[in-house]
Design a protein around this motif. Structure first.
Motif: not given
Length: 246
Positions: A138-147
């Protein structure tokens, strides 16, 4: 550049089609066209994190003007261009051999390593429930989780993947060519989501094997959802489909 080739093919199909309406908006940019066979609605995911202080160079909006900007470095022009290409595609697309299923049905039990280009939580969750261990980029860091992996790692990890499920937004952010080039051993390469409304023939000769997108079956309902900025409001007017791209 694949998007440039798609643009040239789309321009050959615009005779007889008229631009009826359009909007650069959230969550999707949209273009509505009409021809002798009726209306068609095309969309492209709007990526607000990519938008800078661009000035749109299109002075007189038209189907041709939008499509000619589909490979622009200006992300606003590129998004409108892709939405216009998708509108043209949806006007002409033949879905007589389509499967009216979700993309998850394409994934075999022994799929191996699966790359998810774009964090699509419902799809990621279902893959994990079925026993798969997808690599989510994912490029958008707001959509990241730990995996979730940064998309910066796609270049290094894609050659190890056996299957790729890529959000159609990779056409908007200009990474589609790199994804195709680096997915060297992938037997399955799917472009998915509303932004993947392309004509399958636009992708013939590439590594893309399937398009898993949405056909707008109730234009008025879908258009109202778009104007209200609603994911669900747009999607209730659609039906998911899968078509082969080669």
């Amino acid at each position: 550049m694949l998007l440039s080739k798609i643009k040239e093919n789309a321009l050959k199909l615009i005779n007889g089609l008229e631009l009826i309406d359009f909007g650069f908006a959230l969550p999707y940019t949209w273009v509505l066209v009409e021809g002798n066979e009726g209306k068609a609605l095309g969309v492209a995911m709007t990526l607000p994190e990519e938008v800078q202080r661009y000035t749109n160079s299109v002075i007189k909006p038209s189907l041709e003007a939008f499509i000619k900007k589909a490979d622009s470095l200006n992300v606003i022009e590129r998004t409108l261009g892709l939405a216009a290409i998708n509108a043209v595609s949806q006007y002409y697309i033949d879905l007589s051999e389509a499967k009216w299923v979700d993309v998850i049905e394409l994934i075999p039990e022994n799929a191996g390593k699966i790359a998810m280009i774009g964090n699509m939580p419902p799809l990621v969750r279902e893959l994990r429930e079925r026993g798969h261990k997808p690599y989510v980029f994912e490029r958008n860091a707001r959509l990241w989780d730990r995996e979730t992996f940064s998309d910066a790692l796609e270049y290094h990890l894609l050659p190890e993947m056996d299957a790729v499920i890529a959000s159609g937004s990779c056409l908007v952010n200009g990474t589609i060519d790199m994804l195709i080039d680096r997915a060297k051993r992938a037997r399955l390469f799917v472009l998915t989501g509303p932004t993947a409304q392309l004509l399958p023939e636009f992708l013939r000769g590439t590594k893309v094997t399937h398009l898993a997108s949405m056909k707008v079956v109730d234009i008025e309902k879908a258009l109202l959802g778009l104007k209200l900025g609603s994911f669900r409001g747009f999607e209730v007017g659609n039906q998911k489909y899968v078509v082969k791209a080669r």
